[in-house]
Every structure is written in C-alpha cells, then in structure tokens.
Design an enzyme around this catalytic site. Structure first.
Site, PDB file in Angstrom:
ATOM      1  N   ASP A  12       0.823  -1.204   0.000  1.00 12.17           N
ATOM      2  CA  ASP A  12       0.000   0.000   0.000  1.00 12.17           C
ATOM      3  C   ASP A  12       0.862   1.261   0.000  1.00 12.17           C
ATOM      4  O   ASP A  12       1.835   1.362   0.752  1.00 12.17           O
ATOM      5  CB  ASP A  12      -0.891  -0.008   1.247  1.00 12.17           C
ATOM      6  CG  ASP A  12      -1.722   1.249   1.384  1.00 12.17           C
ATOM      7  OD1 ASP A  12      -2.612   1.462   0.544  1.00 12.17           O
ATOM      8  OD2 ASP A  12      -1.463   2.027   2.333  1.00 12.17           O
ATOM      9  N   GLU A  18       0.931  -0.028  -4.894  1.00 14.25           N
ATOM     10  CA  GLU A  18       0.209   1.217  -5.099  1.00 14.25           C
ATOM     11  C   GLU A  18       1.258   2.317  -4.996  1.00 14.25           C
ATOM     12  O   GLU A  18       1.981   2.394  -3.999  1.00 14.25           O
ATOM     13  CB  GLU A  18      -0.867   1.431  -4.039  1.00 14.25           C
ATOM     14  CG  GLU A  18      -1.603   2.759  -4.222  1.00 14.25           C
ATOM     15  CD  GLU A  18      -2.467   3.139  -3.030  1.00 14.25           C
ATOM     16  OE1 GLU A  18      -3.482   3.823  -3.248  1.00 14.25           O
ATOM     17  OE2 GLU A  18      -2.133   2.763  -1.890  1.00 14.25           O
TER      18      GLU A  18
END
Length: 593
Positions: A259, A292
């Site tokens: 993330d 990400e």
C-alpha cells in the site's frame, strides 16, 4: 547459555520446538524488559547488543503474554502472531506448524492468468465467510482474490489501513488457522490469494513503539500519517521484510500488494524487500508483488515487482463515464480520450508530465508489458472515498458501464474488480472504523472535513449528512447482500461470459504481448491494438459516448465479443459499444517497415 550477539533477531515470539519459545523485542529506549505470562510468571529478558532484549523459555502454544517495559508499562508484542482480542489485549504464542495443509503442492498460477477480485474480509463475514464464497468466485472466472489488510487493528471493524500489529491476523475475522484454511481452500479451487499490506505507517491507536523504540521513526521526515518509518535501521527494515516473508512462507499467500509506497521515504526499501522475497521463495512457486504508487515509478516494475495498480487508468475512465472533474479527477478532464489512449498503449498516463500539484509525476512506461499494470473501474478506495460510497452503477448509464467492463475484462492488462461489481451491487462501500472517545470524534470530523472543498458539501449541514465512520450502521450498510443476488442477474451473466472468453481465447496468448498503438476516433471513442504472444492481434474498439462514430470495423469472423451485439455494422461504432476482435496471425495483412 548466553545468546550470540547479532545485529537483528527475528522479532516476536518464535517457537523453537513444541515446548520452548524464544521472545525477542527491540527496545533500545528501555532499561529493563520482561515477559509477563498469563500464569503470573515474570521472565526477565536478557539485554543484547543494539537494543535487543531476548529470552528463551519453556512456553507452550496458545500461551498469552505481554512485555513489561521498565516496570511501568505493559504492551503487546509488536510482532504478535495473534491477539487474545484487540490491539491492547495480551499477545498469544502461535505454533506455525499446527495447521495441516491439504493442498501443500500448490505452486500458484502465472501472473498473466490473474483476474483479481478485491474484497473486505469483515464485510464478507470473516475468514470463514470468505471461504464460503470461493466456489462461486472460481465458477465466475475469478483466478485470484485480494484481501484488504488483515493485520490487527483497533476495534472490530475497520478498512485495515489503521493496523498496528502487522504480524497478527485480525482477531474479529478469525484465528490464524482459519486464515490458513481460507488460503488452503482457495488453492483447492485454483484461486490465488493476494494480501494488501501496509508498510508505510502504523495506525493511531495501539502503537506503543514510541515508548521504547523511538528509532522506528524519523521525526525529521513526515508522511500524511505522522513521522516516517525509519527503514535505514536494520531492525526496522527486517521487521517489515520478515513480515512479508511470514505471509508468503508460513501462510502461503500467493502475493502481496504494498500500500502507498510513495509514502515510504527510503527509496531502497521496496527493492530490498523484493530481492529478499525472490531469494527465499522456491523457484517453482508463482509469487507476485504489486504496488500502489502515486509516483508512477516504472523502475520498480523492472526491479522485482510484477505490477502496479494503475490509478491513472481508473481516473480517466471515471471521468469519461461520469463527467466528474473535482479533486484528483481534475488532472484527467482535459481531452480524457487521449489520456485513455496513452494508458492503453503505454501504461501510465503521467510519465513525467506536470500534475495538479504543479510537480512532474511519473516515469516513462511504454517499454513495460501490459501485464505490469493492474486496471480497474472500481476498488475499495475509489468507492469508499466518496462521501456516500456510491458505485458506478449509480453514477453512469448502464450501457456505458457494460462497455467499460468489457474493456476491463478483455484487454491485456491485469483486471481487478471489487466485491459486488459482478452483480452491480446497490449497497455502498463506506469508510468505517470502530474508534472510541476523542479519536472517534476526530475521525468523524476529519472525514466530513475531507469533502469541504467539493461544491456539493460546501455547506456544513450537507457535510453533516456524511455517515459517521464509527457508527455500526455504516459498516452494516457496506456489507454486500449476496443472498439477494439471483442466478440470472444480467451483470453476473456478463462477467461470466467475458471471463470465459478471457480464459479460453486470451490466457495462453498474453505472455509476450505488446501494444501496437491506439487511434482516437472521437471525443469518447478510440481503437486500441495489441500484438499477442502468438502473433495474433487483439483489437478493442470502444465508444463511451452517446453518438455513433464512423470507422472501419474488423471482419465479422474475427469478432470475439460486442457489448451491444444487436447493433453491429461494418462502418459504425454505435453508442456505448465495445467491440473486441481477435485476428490470428495467418489472417493479418503483412506490414511494411
């Protein structure tokens, strides 16, 4: 027997055999540390070099324990493998060998076969609830499920990005053995299981590291969540890399999605993590690492990572489908069809161009294969970060959504969709937490203040309508109503048909794919072409507009699918139409260099 001095120990409680456990805590700011067992026994830990405290003791599986810091503060193990209940409860010793794997010979699937279904474990009923859905998803054509973060967070409902104990599966979802059962069962259905992990920050409640290990953080560098994690320290770096290896080796996850790596200040950490994973994973296993990354760093996709969530692709498709242009959509409102053309042919839209913050963003990506980009129309962020969690099925014409879904599921990029997309769920996916006291109030106020810059929420009374993240009904409203979905749901039938076509006609041809370019046809229409690995040509003609577009379409015998089959003709791409064609090598006209 004295312990050997070493720069870093494996963090936490590691079982050495069925009766003995080694406890290790990096606490450079503590003078004294002990292990407090639930039996009342206190075990003083031996100080080691570089701020470590270690003890080896007779301790059985399922024993509950805490660390006592300087006789003043009892804390859970930051590398706890399981919690008795919440983040403030005792940690639990876990035997990693206790679970008997049924599909122990599973080696995964190649990345080009990935069709990813992102889901929230809590909203689907915990680990056991997700396991009940696996047969349905495999039958639909899904080949991988991706779990939003499952690391222990405060309270019993949360998106998972507020976790503070990254080694412990969330206790409200189930036990470590139930998580292993979910993964084992998925493998039995031929499904990969990917996990979203958060290595860029800790949550605001239950993180005690600042009391005894301030070196975990660099106060000179800050992220949106506070002081940056200091990955320059080997003890900190290993804390997270060992965590990644635990999920992949002990739990047998097939891959990780990191993330928001743009919030990781150390540029070497991601590359080091990928290198360590590749070194320690059996060469016969397919294990996939994705990112990400707002910075669109194409270089990471050449250094151990297989793919990146392509927010650029989502954002421009959202603008084309809905016309929305506020906040980050503003960077995609100017000539969006040209931006979509760049996405389909080159991957990233922003490859160094100046974005909304007035700074260049991204790196050139045209040399990367289509499989380096994970494309989606919706995910947890893009639904849940809306004030009322609306889905595209409430925001755009259904014909346009059908056409965009066809592009998503049949283009050579890796497709991802979110739980409920496959039947156009009417339930929202809202932002929810279960904080208490002042923190709950701060999260509630902060959530509503996020939208103050939007025209629809300029008025304070309008913002007050935004659901309270801490309210139980906010979570309950976000749970997909699976039991209400009929087998003949038109969207389910569409997904099943498209994924059957992908499996039958594209899977084997995808390795070695490369773009042959795109052509903009109109304000909302384009043609994209790819040469597949066997030399055949995949062509997608897309019209997301309400007017027909004149163009020469492929011959009928090469047409694989059309989103509006009753409106085909040879010279016009009718409104809200996606035509997918596959031409074998021997039917292609020769090209002249």
């Amino acid at each position: 027997m004295p312990f050997r001095s070493m720069e870093t120990w494996p963090h936490g409680a590691i079982m050495l055999d069925q009766e003995h456990t080694r406890f290790a805590l990096w606490a450079p700011d503590a003078y004294y540390v002990s292990v407090e067992l639930e039996s009342g026994q206190s075990l003083p830990m031996m100080p080691q070099a570089d701020g470590w405290f270690v003890i080896q003791a007779r301790c059985l599986p399922s024993t509950r324990y805490r660390f006592n810091i300087d006789g003043e503060l009892e804390v859970p193990d930051p590398a706890s493998r399981s919690q008795a209940s919440d983040v403030h409860s005792p940690s639990v010793v876990v035997d990693p060998q206790a679970y008997a794997w049924r599909n122990s010979h599973w080696q995964g699937r190649p990345w080009h076969e990935a069709v990813i279904y992102e889901l929230h474990v809590g909203a689907m009923g915990g680990f056991a609830g997700v396991e009940k859905q696996l047969a349905r998803l495999a039958d639909l054509g899904v080949t991988a499920i991706e779990l939003m973060p499952v690391a222990q967070f405060p309270g019993d409902r949360n998106w998972g990005y507020d976790g503070v104990l990254p080694y412990a599966p969330e206790s409200s979802y189930g036990t470590p053995e139930q998580l292993k059962s979910l993964i084992d069962c998925a493998h039995g259905y031929g499904l990969m299981v990917l996990l979203d992990v958060v290595y860029n920050h800790f949550g605001p409640d239950g993180n005690y590291l600042g009391h005894y290990a301030k070196g975990f953080f660099n106060e000179d560098k800050h992220t949106p969540w506070g002081a940056a994690i200091d990955f320059s320290r080997p003890q900190v770096r290993d804390f997270f890399i060992d965590n990644a290896l635990m999920w992949l080796l002990e739990y047998r996850f097939d891959g990780l999605r990191l993330d928001a790596v743009h919030a990781i200040e150390d540029p070497t950490f991601c590359r080091d993590l990928a290198r360590r994973v590749r070194e320690q994973i059996d060469g016969g296993r397919h294990v996939w690492l994705t990112l990400e990354n707002e910075h669109n760093q194409a270089c990471l996709l050449e250094q151990g990572f297989d793919g990146q969530w392509n927010d650029d692709g989502h954002n421009v498709l959202h603008v084309l489908l809905t016309g929305e242009s506020e906040t980050y959509y503003a960077d995609f409102q100017d000539r969006p069809i040209e931006k979509l053309a760049r996405c389909l042919s080159q991957g990233f839209i922003y490859q160094g161009q100046t974005g909304g913050k007035g700074l260049p963003r991204g790196e050139p990506s045209a040399h990367l294969p289509p499989s380096a980009f994970v494309l989606f129309l919706q995910n947890h962020d893009q639904i849940g970060n809306r004030a009322f969690g609306e889905r595209l099925s409430q925001l755009c014409p259904p014909q346009a959504l059908r056409a965009a879904t066809t592009l998503l599921l049949l283009c050579p990029m890796i497709p991802l969709f979110f739980m409920g997309d496959e039947w156009a769920a009417s339930e929202p996916f809202l932002y929810f937490t279960s904080h208490h006291g002042d923190l709950a109030q701060a999260v509630r106020a902060g959530r509503r203040q996020e939208f103050a810059g939007l025209k629809a929420f300029a008025d304070k009374q309008q913002r007050a309508r935004i659901p309270d993240p801490n309210a139980m009904q906010t979570f309950q409203a976000s749970r997909p109503r699976l039991e209400q979905v009929e087998d003949d749901n038109a969207w389910l039938l569409l997904y099943r048909e498209l994924l059957t076509l992908r499996r039958t006609h594209l899977f084997a041809r995808l390795p070695g794919s490369r773009s042959l370019g795109t052509q903009v046809l109109a304000e909302k229409a384009l043609t994209a072409r790819w040469q597949l690995g066997d030399g055949s040509e995949l062509r997608i003609d897309l019209n997301l507009g309400e007017h027909a577009v004149s163009t020469a379409l492929p011959a009928p015998q090469h047409r694989l699918f059309c989103a509006t089959p009753d409106s085909l003709c040879a010279t016009q791409l009718l409104p809200y139409t996606t035509l997918v064609s596959l031409t074998p090598p021997d039917a292609l006209e020769p090209t002249h260099e």
